[in-house]
Design a protein around this motif. Structure first.
Motif, short mmCIF file in Angstrom:
data_model
loop_
_atom_site.label_atom_id
_atom_site.label_comp_id
_atom_site.label_asym_id
_atom_site.label_seq_id
_atom_site.Cartn_x
_atom_site.Cartn_y
_atom_site.Cartn_z
N GLU A 82 0.83 -1.20 0.00
CA GLU A 82 0.00 0.00 0.00
C GLU A 82 0.87 1.25 0.00
O GLU A 82 1.92 1.29 0.64
CB GLU A 82 -0.89 0.02 1.24
N THR A 83 0.42 2.27 -0.71
CA THR A 83 1.13 3.56 -0.71
C THR A 83 0.54 4.45 0.37
O THR A 83 -0.65 4.81 0.32
CB THR A 83 1.01 4.25 -2.08
N VAL A 84 1.36 4.79 1.35
CA VAL A 84 0.92 5.63 2.47
C VAL A 84 1.03 7.11 2.10
O VAL A 84 0.13 7.91 2.33
CB VAL A 84 1.73 5.33 3.74
N ILE A 85 2.18 7.49 1.53
CA ILE A 85 2.41 8.85 1.06
C ILE A 85 2.98 8.76 -0.35
O ILE A 85 3.92 7.99 -0.59
CB ILE A 85 3.39 9.62 1.97
N SER A 86 2.45 9.55 -1.27
CA SER A 86 2.96 9.57 -2.63
C SER A 86 3.55 10.95 -2.93
O SER A 86 2.88 11.96 -2.77
CB SER A 86 1.83 9.26 -3.63
N ARG A 87 4.81 10.95 -3.32
CA ARG A 87 5.51 12.19 -3.65
C ARG A 87 6.19 12.04 -5.02
O ARG A 87 6.43 10.91 -5.46
CB ARG A 87 6.56 12.51 -2.59
N PRO A 88 6.54 13.13 -5.67
CA PRO A 88 7.16 13.03 -7.00
C PRO A 88 8.44 12.20 -7.03
O PRO A 88 8.66 11.44 -7.98
CB PRO A 88 7.45 14.50 -7.35
N PHE A 89 9.28 12.31 -6.00
CA PHE A 89 10.57 11.63 -6.05
C PHE A 89 10.60 10.33 -5.24
O PHE A 89 11.61 9.62 -5.28
CB PHE A 89 11.67 12.58 -5.55
N GLY A 90 9.55 10.03 -4.51
CA GLY A 90 9.54 8.79 -3.75
C GLY A 90 8.28 8.64 -2.94
O GLY A 90 7.66 9.63 -2.53
N ASP A 91 7.92 7.39 -2.70
CA ASP A 91 6.72 7.08 -1.92
C ASP A 91 7.09 6.41 -0.61
O ASP A 91 8.16 5.80 -0.48
CB ASP A 91 5.79 6.14 -2.70
N LEU A 92 6.19 6.50 0.34
CA LEU A 92 6.27 5.70 1.55
C LEU A 92 5.28 4.56 1.37
O LEU A 92 4.08 4.79 1.21
CB LEU A 92 5.90 6.54 2.78
N ILE A 93 5.79 3.33 1.34
CA ILE A 93 4.92 2.18 1.12
C ILE A 93 4.87 1.29 2.35
O ILE A 93 5.78 1.29 3.17
CB ILE A 93 5.37 1.35 -0.10
N HIS A 94 3.78 0.55 2.47
CA HIS A 94 3.54 -0.32 3.62
C HIS A 94 3.27 -1.73 3.12
O HIS A 94 2.44 -1.93 2.22
CB HIS A 94 2.34 0.20 4.42
N PHE A 95 3.95 -2.71 3.69
CA PHE A 95 3.70 -4.11 3.36
C PHE A 95 2.63 -4.63 4.32
O PHE A 95 2.94 -5.06 5.44
CB PHE A 95 5.00 -4.92 3.47
N ASP A 96 1.40 -4.56 3.87
CA ASP A 96 0.28 -4.97 4.70
C ASP A 96 0.08 -6.48 4.61
O ASP A 96 -0.04 -7.04 3.52
CB ASP A 96 -0.99 -4.25 4.24
N VAL A 97 0.07 -7.13 5.75
CA VAL A 97 -0.11 -8.58 5.82
C VAL A 97 -1.59 -8.87 6.07
O VAL A 97 -2.12 -8.57 7.15
CB VAL A 97 0.75 -9.19 6.94
N SER A 98 -2.26 -9.40 5.07
CA SER A 98 -3.71 -9.64 5.16
C SER A 98 -4.03 -10.65 6.26
O SER A 98 -3.34 -11.66 6.42
CB SER A 98 -4.24 -10.17 3.82
N GLY A 99 -5.07 -10.33 7.02
CA GLY A 99 -5.55 -11.26 8.03
C GLY A 99 -4.70 -11.33 9.28
O GLY A 99 -4.91 -12.22 10.12
#
Length: 438
Positions: A82-99
Motif C-alpha cells: 500500500e502507498t501511504v504517502i505519494s511524492r514526486p521523487f519517492g513514496d512511503l509504502i507499507h507491506f500490509d499482511v492480510s488477516g
C-alpha cells in the motif's frame, strides 16, 4: 541539449544489444535447423537469451516478489503493498499482511538512493515481515519525473524522511541502510528540535558514511580526488526524449552500472560466460542464482543530478555531517539535540564501501544522548551487502536489531494500536548498549 545526445546514445547501445540478443535467440531457434543439429546453434541461442535478458533488465524496475508469509498461526498471509504517502521523487509504502493484526514492532526501512531500486532490500524486508509492521521508502527513477517537479537534493531527501516519520508517529523504529544513514540521522535531529513528539523510538544505522574520512576507502578516495567540475562534466547528462523526465539533469543509471561493473570486470565476465554455458547445456532456469542476482544488480535508476552532486560535495568533501554543520532548509541541525532516541550502528568488518569507523562516528555526534541509549556492532566477516542481506544479516545482525528495538519500545505517548505481543517467559530487558563496542 548538450548532454541529451549522450544519454540517448547510451540508451541506443543498450537497445541495440537487447535487439541483437533477441535476434540471435530467434534465428538460432528456427525449427528448420533441427534437421542438421549443430552445437553452434545451441550456443548462439544461449548467447542471445543471456544477452537479451541482461540488457532488458537495465531499464526494468524489479518486482518486490513478496507474495505471502507464514504467520504465527501457521497460515499463509497474502502481502498487499500500500502507498501511504505519494511524492514526486519517492513514496512511503507499507507491506500490509492480510488477516494479521498489526504488529507491535513498527519499522521504517530507509532504502538508499544510490543507483538501485528499493527492491535491493527485498531479502531484508522479507526477513522482517514475520515479526514487524514494515514500511519502506520507495524512491523513483529520476528519468520518469518531469522537470516541472523541481529539484531534489540531500536537503529535500532529508525533509522527505521528516515527513515520513511524522506520518508514522513516534511509535516507530527506523532502520537506515548505507547511503541514507547520515541523512536519516539528520532527519531525526531535525525532528528533535522542530517536532520532538514525532521522533522515532530507535534508530539503527547500517553501514553508512557518517564520517567518510574516519576510514578511507576507494569510494572516499575518489570523492577527494575528483573535482566537482569534473564530476559535473563527466557524470551528468540530460534525460532523452524517450522518458517523461526529458531534459532533467541526472546521473544516468547506465553510467552508474558501467562504474559498478568495471570494479570487478573479470568476475562479471566469468559469471556471464558460465551462464551462457549453463543455458546451452540446459542447466539454467529462470530464477537460478545467476538470474536472481543479476536481475536486481543490473536494474539501475537515474539519480537526480543535484542529489548526486550535493552528496559528494557536502557529505564526502565538506564533511558537513561529520562536523555537525549540516543545514536543511536554512536551519542548521545540531545532532546534540537528540536526547531520547536510542541509536545503534552496524558495520561490516570487510566492508570496502563504508568501512568500519565511518558509521560508528554517529555515536560521537550524539552528545546529548546518554551511553545507555547508544550501541554498536561489527560483523567481522561481512562485506557491504552482507550487513543487510544474506547469512550474516539473517543469523547474526537481524536478531540483535530486533532485540535493540524491543529494548527501546517504551514511547512517552504510544499511539493507539493493538496490544504488544507478550515477551517469552524468562526474557529480561537489556540495556540499549548491550552490544556496544569495547
Amino acid at each position: 541539449m548538450r548532454y541529451m545526445a549522450t544519454y540517448d546514445w547510451m540508451e541506443t547501445l543498450r537497445n541495440t544489444n537487447q535487439w541483437l540478443g533477441a535476434t540471435a535467440l530467434s534465428l538460432s531457434s528456427y525449427p528448420v535447423f533441427s534437421l542438421a543439429p549443430n552445437p553452434a546453434f545451441q550456443w548462439m541461442a544461449a548467447w542471445g537469451e543471456v544477452t537479451e535478458r541482461t540488457f532488458q533488465r537495465m531499464v526494468t524496475k524489479p518486482d518486490w516478489g513478496i507474495e505471502s508469509i507464514t504467520g504465527e498461526d501457521g497460515r499463509d498471509h497474502l502481502i498487499n503493498i500500500e502507498t501511504v504517502i505519494s511524492r514526486p521523487f519517492g513514496d512511503l509504502i507499507h507491506f500490509d499482511v492480510s488477516g494479521r493484526e498489526e504488529m507491535a514492532r513498527r519499522v521504517l526501512l530507509v532504502a538508499p538512493m544510490s543507483g538501485h531500486y528499493a527492491t535491493l532490500l527485498r531479502s531484508t524486508v522479507r526477513s522482517l515481515l514475520p515479526d514487524c509492521e514494515v514500511y519502506v521508502t520507495d524512491w523513483h527513477n529520476a528519468r520518469d519525473i518531469p522537470v516541472s517537479a523541481g529539484k531534489f537534493d540531500i536537503e529535500d531527501y532529508t525533509l522527505y524522511l521528516v515527513d515520513f516519520m511524522r506520518e508514522l508517529g513516534s511509535d516507530l523504529h527506523v532502520i537506515a541502510v548505507c547511503q541514507p544513514v547520515p541523512l536519516t540521522l539528520a532527519a531525526t535531529a531535525y525532528l528533535a528540535e522542530q517536532d520532538p513528539d514525532a521522533q522515532p523510538r530507535s534508530l539503527t544505522l547500517i553501514g553508512g558514511p557518517i564520517d567518510p574520512d574516519a576510514t578511507p576507502t576507494d569510494v572516499t578516495d575518489f570523492g577527494r580526488r575528483v573535482t566537482m567540475g569534473q564530476l559535473e562534466e563527466t557524470m551528468i547528462q540530460r534525460v532523452g526524449f524517450k522518458y517523461p523526465g526529458v531534459g532533467r539533469m541526472v546521473y544516468p543509471g547506465l553510467l552508474q552500472l558501467a562504474s559498478f561493473m568495471s570494479m570487478n570486470n573479470e568476475r562479471h565476465m566469468k559469471a556471464f560466460m558460465d551462464q551462457i554455458s549453463r543455458v546451452a547445456q540446459g542447466k539454467a532456469s529462470d530464477r537460478d542464482p545467476h538470474n536472481k542476482f543479476y536481475d536486481e544488480y543490473l536494474a539501475v535508476m537515474d539519480m537526480p543530478a543535484e542529489f548526486y552532486l550535493s552528496t559528494v560535495e557536502r557529505i564526502f568533501k565538506g564533511l558537513e555531517i561529520a562536523r555537525n554543520e549540516f543545514v536543511v532548509d536554512g536551519h542548521r541541525i545540531d545532532f546534540g539535540k537528540i536526547t531520547n532516541v536510542a541509536v545503534k550502528t552496524v558495520e561490516g568488518g570487510k566492508d570496502d564501501i563504508s568501512a568500519p569507523g565511518q558509521c560508528i562516528a554517529a555515536l560521537n555526534l550524539c552528545t546529548g544522548l546518554p551511553d545507555s541509549k547508544k550501541a554498536s556492532y561489527v560483523e567481522p566477516d561481512a562485506g557491504h551487502y552482507g550487513i543487510f542481506a544474506g547469512r550474516s544479516w539473517r543469523n547474526n545482525i537481524r536478531p540483535l536489531v530486533l532485540d535493540f528495538i524491543d529494548t527501546n519500545s517504551d514511547a512517552p505517548e504510544p499511539r493507539k494500536r493493538t496490544s504488544p505481543r507478550k515477551k517469552p517467559k524468562g526474557k529480561v530487558d537489556q540495556p540499549a548498549n548491550k552490544n556496544a563496542a569495547a
